[in-house]
Design a protein around this motif. Structure first.
Motif, PDB file in Angstrom:
ATOM      1  N   PHE A   1      -5.037  44.279  60.890  1.00  0.00           N
ATOM      2  CA  PHE A   1      -5.620  45.392  59.888  1.00  0.00           C
ATOM      3  C   PHE A   1      -7.165  45.712  60.223  1.00  0.00           C
ATOM      4  N   SER A   2      -7.983  44.533  60.571  1.00  0.00           N
ATOM      5  CA  SER A   2      -9.502  44.819  60.888  1.00  0.00           C
ATOM      6  C   SER A   2      -9.436  45.550  62.051  1.00  0.00           C
ATOM      7  N   ARG A   3      -8.947  45.214  63.326  1.00  0.00           N
ATOM      8  CA  ARG A   3      -8.846  45.821  64.416  1.00  0.00           C
ATOM      9  C   ARG A   3      -8.539  47.239  64.087  1.00  0.00           C
ATOM     10  N   ARG A   4      -7.501  47.665  63.681  1.00  0.00           N
ATOM     11  CA  ARG A   4      -7.066  48.827  63.108  1.00  0.00           C
ATOM     12  C   ARG A   4      -8.150  49.622  62.325  1.00  0.00           C
ATOM     13  N   LYS A   5      -8.735  49.038  61.423  1.00  0.00           N
ATOM     14  CA  LYS A   5      -9.724  49.579  60.700  1.00  0.00           C
ATOM     15  C   LYS A   5     -11.035  50.126  61.826  1.00  0.00           C
ATOM     16  N   ASN A   6     -11.280  49.220  62.435  1.00  0.00           N
ATOM     17  CA  ASN A   6     -12.355  49.616  63.342  1.00  0.00           C
ATOM     18  C   ASN A   6     -12.258  50.751  64.352  1.00  0.00           C
ATOM     19  N   ARG A   7     -10.804  50.612  64.865  1.00  0.00           N
ATOM     20  CA  ARG A   7     -10.494  51.593  65.884  1.00  0.00           C
ATOM     21  C   ARG A   7     -10.483  53.101  65.135  1.00  0.00           C
ATOM     22  N   LEU A   8     -10.110  53.116  63.846  1.00  0.00           N
ATOM     23  CA  LEU A   8      -9.949  54.476  63.011  1.00  0.00           C
ATOM     24  C   LEU A   8     -11.563  54.827  62.698  1.00  0.00           C
ATOM     25  N   VAL A   9     -12.351  53.931  62.373  1.00  0.00           N
ATOM     26  CA  VAL A   9     -13.923  54.530  62.068  1.00  0.00           C
ATOM     27  C   VAL A   9     -14.449  54.674  63.513  1.00  0.00           C
ATOM     28  N   GLN A  10     -13.960  54.119  64.563  1.00  0.00           N
ATOM     29  CA  GLN A  10     -14.503  54.642  65.943  1.00  0.00           C
ATOM     30  C   GLN A  10     -14.066  56.215  66.299  1.00  0.00           C
ATOM     31  N   GLN A  11     -12.650  56.367  66.001  1.00  0.00           N
ATOM     32  CA  GLN A  11     -12.189  57.379  66.173  1.00  0.00           C
ATOM     33  C   GLN A  11     -12.723  58.453  65.511  1.00  0.00           C
ATOM     34  N   TYR A  12     -13.321  58.491  64.468  1.00  0.00           N
ATOM     35  CA  TYR A  12     -13.954  59.612  63.652  1.00  0.00           C
ATOM     36  C   TYR A  12     -15.228  59.607  63.783  1.00  0.00           C
ATOM     37  N   GLU A  13     -16.005  58.672  64.396  1.00  0.00           N
ATOM     38  CA  GLU A  13     -17.381  58.845  64.775  1.00  0.00           C
ATOM     39  C   GLU A  13     -17.981  60.102  65.125  1.00  0.00           C
ATOM     40  N   ILE A  14     -17.362  60.748  66.150  1.00  0.00           N
ATOM     41  CA  ILE A  14     -17.780  62.128  66.568  1.00  0.00           C
ATOM     42  C   ILE A  14     -17.874  63.189  65.275  1.00  0.00           C
ATOM     43  N   GLN A  15     -16.802  63.044  64.522  1.00  0.00           N
ATOM     44  CA  GLN A  15     -16.757  64.021  63.350  1.00  0.00           C
ATOM     45  C   GLN A  15     -17.817  63.613  61.990  1.00  0.00           C
ATOM     46  N   THR A  16     -18.221  62.355  62.351  1.00  0.00           N
ATOM     47  CA  THR A  16     -19.249  61.891  61.015  1.00  0.00           C
ATOM     48  C   THR A  16     -20.703  61.670  61.525  1.00  0.00           C
ATOM     49  N   ALA A  17     -21.062  61.726  62.912  1.00  0.00           N
ATOM     50  CA  ALA A  17     -22.264  61.604  63.427  1.00  0.00           C
ATOM     51  C   ALA A  17     -23.134  62.498  62.823  1.00  0.00           C
ATOM     52  N   GLY A  18     -24.373  62.027  62.469  1.00  0.00           N
ATOM     53  CA  GLY A  18     -25.355  62.914  61.935  1.00  0.00           C
ATOM     54  C   GLY A  18     -25.260  63.577  60.703  1.00  0.00           C
ATOM     55  N   LYS A  19     -23.992  63.318  60.105  1.00  0.00           N
ATOM     56  CA  LYS A  19     -23.763  64.070  58.725  1.00  0.00           C
ATOM     57  C   LYS A  19     -24.280  63.467  57.477  1.00  0.00           C
ATOM     58  N   SER A  20     -24.649  63.856  56.461  1.00  0.00           N
ATOM     59  CA  SER A  20     -25.133  63.371  55.273  1.00  0.00           C
ATOM     60  C   SER A  20     -23.762  62.632  54.521  1.00  0.00           C
ATOM     61  N   PHE A  21     -24.176  61.608  53.627  1.00  0.00           N
ATOM     62  CA  PHE A  21     -23.332  61.242  52.776  1.00  0.00           C
ATOM     63  C   PHE A  21     -22.151  62.192  52.348  1.00  0.00           C
ATOM     64  N   SER A  22     -22.878  63.228  51.572  1.00  0.00           N
ATOM     65  CA  SER A  22     -21.630  64.084  51.033  1.00  0.00           C
ATOM     66  C   SER A  22     -20.859  64.905  51.808  1.00  0.00           C
ATOM     67  N   GLU A  23     -21.484  65.133  53.220  1.00  0.00           N
ATOM     68  CA  GLU A  23     -20.745  65.839  54.367  1.00  0.00           C
ATOM     69  C   GLU A  23     -19.440  64.779  54.593  1.00  0.00           C
ATOM     70  N   LYS A  24     -20.045  63.541  54.958  1.00  0.00           N
ATOM     71  CA  LYS A  24     -19.031  62.410  55.478  1.00  0.00           C
ATOM     72  C   LYS A  24     -17.716  62.286  54.217  1.00  0.00           C
ATOM     73  N   LEU A  25     -18.206  62.517  53.065  1.00  0.00           N
ATOM     74  CA  LEU A  25     -17.086  62.479  52.025  1.00  0.00           C
ATOM     75  C   LEU A  25     -16.075  63.435  51.944  1.00  0.00           C
ATOM     76  N   GLN A  26     -16.715  64.625  52.142  1.00  0.00           N
ATOM     77  CA  GLN A  26     -15.717  65.820  52.489  1.00  0.00           C
ATOM     78  C   GLN A  26     -14.687  65.636  53.630  1.00  0.00           C
ATOM     79  N   VAL A  27     -15.487  64.934  54.600  1.00  0.00           N
ATOM     80  CA  VAL A  27     -14.669  65.027  56.022  1.00  0.00           C
ATOM     81  C   VAL A  27     -13.557  63.859  55.594  1.00  0.00           C
TER      82      VAL A  27
END
Length: 208
Positions: free
Chosen positions: A105-131
């Motif tokens: 489950f830890s590896r799955r979590k890390n994979r998901l975070v990396q998967q969405y890094e492009i969508q969250t890169a450079g975004k503010s906290f509120s923008e990440k929250l919306q994503v």
């Protein structure tokens, strides 16, 4: 029947799902339609076995019925568990390999975070929250985000992995860590959890 976003019956089911128990009057107020219209749909949903009623405590006026989802009604909402997955995890646990389950489950979590890094890169906290909210909605978690006294309250009214999570609490811990890492939050607390029998999964997110 599948829960979509258009019919009044579907709106009633979603409203009950996110609230728990409601009277016809409360549903009419929330949906902006007449009690007569709500009653017509409630009768059909109850006949089909999607909801059931219970008498509310006696009031000064008269007792009223509250409506809630049945197991059949709950099954209309996304459930992504697979029996094979539960069986495999159970086998690992019985073999004394519980640490591997945690690592999976830890590896799955890390994979998901990396998967969405492009969508969250450079975004503010509120923008990440919306994503994150959009992602959870797409995955069937029925999320709701509230900001109160500087704290973010994230509630999930449906757990697609509920049967697995009831057996393996690692899923809940992994979900908490995923939210924390996804948002780059300072701290995430779990206030309630559906796998523990609560009505929703409620996370309190702190960002200094």
């Amino acid at each position: 029947m599948h829960v979509g976003e258009n019919s009044t019956k579907e709106e009633i089911l979603r409203l009950i799902k996110t609230t728990g128990k409601l009277s016809i009057l409360e549903m009419a107020r929330e949906l902006g339609i007449t009690e007569m219209a709500v009653r017509k749909h409630i009768q059909a949903l109850e006949k089909d076995g999607f909801i059931r009623s219970a008498i509310q405590r006696q009031t000064k006026v008269r007792p009223s019925k509250l409506y809630q989802l049945t197991a059949k009604g709950e099954d209309l909402f996304p459930k992504k568990y697979k029996q094979l997955s539960v069986e495999l995890l159970t086998e690992l646990k019985s073999m004394g390999q519980g640490h591997l389950i945690t690592e999976l489950f830890s590896r799955r979590k890390n994979r998901l975070v990396q998967q969405y890094e492009i969508q969250t890169a450079g975004k503010s906290f509120s923008e990440k929250l919306q994503v994150l909210e959009d992602l959870l909605l797409l995955e069937g978690f029925m999320p709701e985000v509230l900001i109160e006294e500087g704290q973010v309250h994230l509630k999930e009214f449906n757990c697609p992995y509920i049967e697995t999570a009831e057996e393996f609490k690692q899923i809940c811990r992994s979900e908490k860590e995923f939210i924390k890492d996804f948002l780059s939050a300072d701290h995430v607390d779990i206030k309630s959890c559906m796998a523990a029998g609560d009505g929703c999964c409620h996370y309190i997110i702190k960002q200094d």
